[in-house]
Design a protein around this motif. Structure first.
Motif, PDB file in Angstrom:
ATOM      1  N   HIS A 108       0.861  -1.185   0.000  1.00 34.13           N
ATOM      2  CA  HIS A 108       0.000   0.000   0.000  1.00 34.13           C
ATOM      3  C   HIS A 108       0.898   1.236   0.000  1.00 34.13           C
ATOM      4  CE1 HIS A 108       1.052   0.633   4.233  1.00 34.13           C
ATOM      5  NE2 HIS A 108       0.769  -0.644   4.440  1.00 34.13           N
ATOM      6  N   SER A 130      -0.956   6.482   7.395  1.00 31.78           N
ATOM      7  CA  SER A 130      -1.565   6.420   6.067  1.00 31.78           C
ATOM      8  C   SER A 130      -2.996   6.927   6.145  1.00 31.78           C
ATOM      9  CB  SER A 130      -1.537   4.998   5.513  1.00 31.78           C
ATOM     10  OG  SER A 130      -2.349   4.138   6.294  1.00 31.78           O
ATOM     11  N   GLU A 133      -8.806   3.955   4.262  1.00 32.33           N
ATOM     12  CA  GLU A 133      -9.415   3.499   3.021  1.00 32.33           C
ATOM     13  C   GLU A 133     -10.909   3.832   3.009  1.00 32.33           C
ATOM     14  OE1 GLU A 133      -8.508  -0.611   2.497  1.00 32.33           O
ATOM     15  OE2 GLU A 133      -6.342  -0.320   2.727  1.00 32.33           O
ATOM     16  N   ASP A 134     -11.538   3.652   1.858  1.00 37.62           N
ATOM     17  CA  ASP A 134     -12.939   4.057   1.701  1.00 37.62           C
ATOM     18  C   ASP A 134     -13.869   3.365   2.687  1.00 37.62           C
ATOM     19  OD1 ASP A 134     -12.235   5.754  -0.326  1.00 37.62           O
ATOM     20  OD2 ASP A 134     -12.710   4.340  -1.941  1.00 37.62           O
ATOM     21  N   PRO A 426      -2.974   7.110  -4.564  1.00 37.54           N
ATOM     22  CA  PRO A 426      -3.856   5.968  -4.845  1.00 37.54           C
ATOM     23  C   PRO A 426      -4.839   5.713  -3.700  1.00 37.54           C
ATOM     24  CG  PRO A 426      -1.623   5.462  -5.527  1.00 37.54           C
ATOM     25  CD  PRO A 426      -1.556   6.804  -4.841  1.00 37.54           C
ATOM     26  N   GLY A 427      -6.116   5.676  -4.039  1.00 32.02           N
ATOM     27  CA  GLY A 427      -7.161   5.506  -3.042  1.00 32.02           C
ATOM     28  C   GLY A 427      -7.939   6.784  -2.768  1.00 32.02           C
ATOM     29  N   ASN A 428      -7.336   7.928  -3.141  1.00 33.47           N
ATOM     30  CA  ASN A 428      -7.996   9.219  -2.896  1.00 33.47           C
ATOM     31  C   ASN A 428      -8.664   9.796  -4.140  1.00 33.47           C
ATOM     32  OD1 ASN A 428      -7.029   9.052  -0.308  1.00 33.47           O
ATOM     33  ND2 ASN A 428      -5.419  10.565  -0.554  1.00 33.47           N
ATOM     34  N   GLU A 429      -8.640   9.059  -5.245  1.00 34.08           N
ATOM     35  CA  GLU A 429      -9.156   9.594  -6.510  1.00 34.08           C
ATOM     36  C   GLU A 429     -10.622  10.020  -6.412  1.00 34.08           C
ATOM     37  OE1 GLU A 429      -5.861   6.657  -7.490  1.00 34.08           O
ATOM     38  OE2 GLU A 429      -7.621   6.693  -6.173  1.00 34.08           O
ATOM     39  N   GLU A 480       2.577  -0.251  -3.687  1.00 34.01           N
ATOM     40  CA  GLU A 480       1.664  -1.384  -3.715  1.00 34.01           C
ATOM     41  C   GLU A 480       2.386  -2.581  -4.318  1.00 34.01           C
ATOM     42  OE1 GLU A 480      -1.616   0.027  -5.989  1.00 34.01           O
ATOM     43  OE2 GLU A 480      -2.195   1.552  -4.531  1.00 34.01           O
TER      44      GLU A 480
END
Length: 645
Positions: A108, A130, A133-134, A426-429, A480
């Motif tokens: 990650h 970090s 996550e969603d 990555p993950g915040n898009e 990742e």
């Protein structure tokens, strides 16, 4: 005549030489004779002692001397058993392996932390957090699990930090409460950390040490050297870790920038010098390993800002970027001064970082350039530029609050130019896209291309690092799993044998020696969620409940019963949250109430008194009814109040 004289001289020299040889020969003969006499004397003495011992044995034990082996034979047998001495190389103890334990930063993006252990010494490189996550609803951040370090607290010598980004220092204020060891870092990194520690009153209890490039620190059996690199924050460093097994080079986050905004270019010469001496393993970052070529210089962004300011002379400009990107902030300020604009800084972390950077001299600006946010009303739009947080779509960041019209002092209006000077992590898009859409709806002009360059190395820079270091082993880090796999392929292209490349997972214990390396163990490493002041008190069960509540809402059934019996003393009531709009769902709620009453009647018929069984009966019946009517599965809670008469 002269020839005769020369012959006489030569004869004379030859005579002296013969005389010297004769004397040396006599000395050798005397020495040899003395040595032989000494050996003979020693043997004679030993023979007498052995003979005496044999006689004593005969007297004490009645042993027949004639049946014992001859003394000369005994000596020969003993002499045959004497083995030659081992050399120093043969008696050298085997070297133990160096353990490399990534507790985060793999599989990650973010939460970078790696432990290095040799015998009774452990050093920890970085300690970051970090983004959640969603599916981590309500969670503020995630920090690494350091139970392994807690169990080996006596071995931990200190934290060594590569730079001041949140994914490398963000977890320290939480972790230092349990593992209070010194922290070693460069000047700006220590200053940013001190700002965080002061908020938690931890300055007096935490030991900090500032190191310069080229300096080394000894921690246990390790020596760590700080090497200059370039990144999207000043004072970034790579580490050369000298251990009893060999040298490990940890690049941290880096790129090769020959024209940095502040400071000097990366010290490639030092990397080459270390590489020539021999490096056991290279731990190189992998964030941009999929991108070919070189990363552009940070200075190139300055020209982009000048163009944006020139094209939007009559509009208010708002720039969102990372608070810690000091060089980026400096270039925004430079453009603002060139175009005669005042600068307003918004966002708590942005204000803190800029204040620290100004005090240390990492940001320079004219005396009246910076104004307070309350002074904005005194200037027209074309005279202002706001530098704010929220480039990653964080819900409570300044730009997100502006977009949602909940910011107390700034409102987005048509004509505003919003610049995203970053790329989504990555993950915040989704979060970033949501904010951009909200800004467009308010009539703003949004620029999210060409206003950012990465602070991470692309393929050619990573190849350059391998060429300089020439490591025996390759250990890809920071990324990742897809990044790590691509990095491994690149390392193989650079001549590293496939068996010498280790793609690790968080918690793996990699043990490397001079001639081998393998994963020998696994330690606990699942991230710990931080929610407000709670650290680790939110687990999987709580997350499941939150997920369920967010998807289908909540139904609460409440009524009173006589204590010790199953007789109801009040009518049941149903309250819903996030399930249905009550005013338009009277029929469903009435039928739901009937379902509850029927369940209570069944309990009374069965003579059920136990409260948990009554709750379960109501929950099961109501859940079936709601699913049939709505195809939803809300969380159902039954509250029974016992009344004593």
């Amino acid at each position: 005549m002269s020839e005769n004289n020369n012959d006489k001289k030569n004869d004379k020299k030859f005579g002296k030489l013969v005389e010297s040889i004769g004397k040396a020969t006599n000395r050798y003969r005397r020495t040899k004779k003395e040595t032989e006499e000494s050996v003979h004397k020693t043997e004679k003495t030993a023979k007498k002692k052995t003979e005496k011992s044999r006689k004593m044995k005969q007297v004490n034990e009645g042993v027949n001397i004639d049946k014992l082996p001859a003394i000369s034979k005994m000596r020969k047998e003993v002499s045959r058993e004497i083995k030659p001495r081992k050399t120093a190389k043969e008696v050298k103890k085997p070297v133990k392996g160096l353990k490399i334990i990534p507790l985060g930063g793999l599989e990650h993006i973010g939460m970078n932390i790696t432990a290095f252990e040799y015998e009774d010494s452990i050093i920890v490189v970085d300690c970051g957090m970090s983004f959640p996550e969603d599916d981590m609803l309500g969670i503020d951040c995630v920090i690494p699990n350091v139970n392994y370090l807690k169990k080996n607290i006596d071995k931990v010598k200190g934290f060594v930090i590569t730079h001041g980004h949140e994914d490398h220092i963000g977890a320290l204020p939480y972790i230092l409460k349990d593992i209070n060891v010194p922290v070693y870092a460069t000047r700006l990194t220590v200053a940013i950390l001190e700002s965080k520690l002061s908020e938690r009153n931890m300055l007096k209890t935490t030991k900090r040490k500032i190191l310069k490039y080229g300096q080394s620190i000894n921690l246990g059996c390790f020596r760590i050297e700080f090497i200059r690199t370039n990144h999207s924050i000043s004072d970034a460093a790579a580490l050369a870790i000298y251990s009893p097994v060999g040298t490990i080079v940890h690049t941290g986050d880096f790129k090769v920038d020959y024209t940095p905004v502040f400071g000097d270019p990366i010290d490639l010469q030092r990397f080459g010098e270390i590489g020539r001496k021999g490096v056991l393993a290279l731990m190189c970052e992998s964030t941009n390993v999929h991108k070919p070529g070189f990363t552009m210089s940070e200075r190139s962004v300055g020209k982009t800002f000048d163009n944006i300011f020139a094209e939007n002379k009559n509009n208010r400009i708002i720039v969102a970027t990372f608070a810690s990107n000091v060089d980026r902030v400096q270039q925004i300020i430079n453009s603002a001064e060139n175009f005669g604009r005042k600068v307003v800084v918004d966002g708590r972390s942005m204000v803190n970082i800029i204040t620290i950077a100004r005090e240390l001299g990492y940001i320079n600006l004219k005396e009246n350039t910076l104004i307070d946010i309350d002074q904005m009303k005194d200037y027209s739009d074309e005279q202002l530029v706001l530098i704010t947080t929220g480039s990653q779509g964080e819900a409570m960041a300044a730009l997100s609050r502006m977009a949602a019209s909940i910011h107390k002092k700034v409102s987005i209006k048509p004509g505003d130019t919003i610049v995203f000077s970053s790329t989504p992590i990555p993950g915040n898009e989704k979060s970033v896209s949501r904010v951009i859409n909200e800004l467009y709806l308010k009539g703003a002009k949004v620029i999210f291309q060409d206003a950012h360059v990465s602070g991470h190395a692309c393929q050619e820079e990573i190849k350059l690092m391998y060429s300089l270091i020439k490591p025996k082993y390759s250990i890809p880090i920071h990324g990742e799993y897809r990044h790590l796999v691509r990095h491994a392929e690149l390392a193989e292209d650079m001549g590293i044998p496939k068996e010498n490349i280790f793609i690790l997972k968080n918690g793996n214990v990699l043990e490397i020696k001079e001639d081998s390396g393998k994963v020998v163990d696994q330690v606990e490493c699942k991230g710990i969620m931080v929610d407000g002041l709670g650290i680790g008190d939110v687990g999987n069960a709580v997350m499941r409940d939150r997920q369920k509540l967010s998807e289908d809402g909540l139904v609460i059934v409440t009524f009173a019963m006589e204590k010790g019996s199953n007789l109801m003393v009040s009518d049941a009531e149903i309250v819903t949250k996030g399930f249905i709009y009550v005013k338009e769902s009277d029929t469903i709620l009435k039928e739901a109430m009937n379902t509850v009453n029927e369940a209570l009647i069944r309990c009374q018929d069965k003579g059920t008194i136990e409260r948990n069984r009554i709750r379960n009966e109501i929950r099961d019946a109501l859940s079936d009814f709601i699913w049939k009517q709505t195809k939803r599965s809300p969380m159902i809670i039954t509250i029974i109040t016992d009344v004593e008469y």
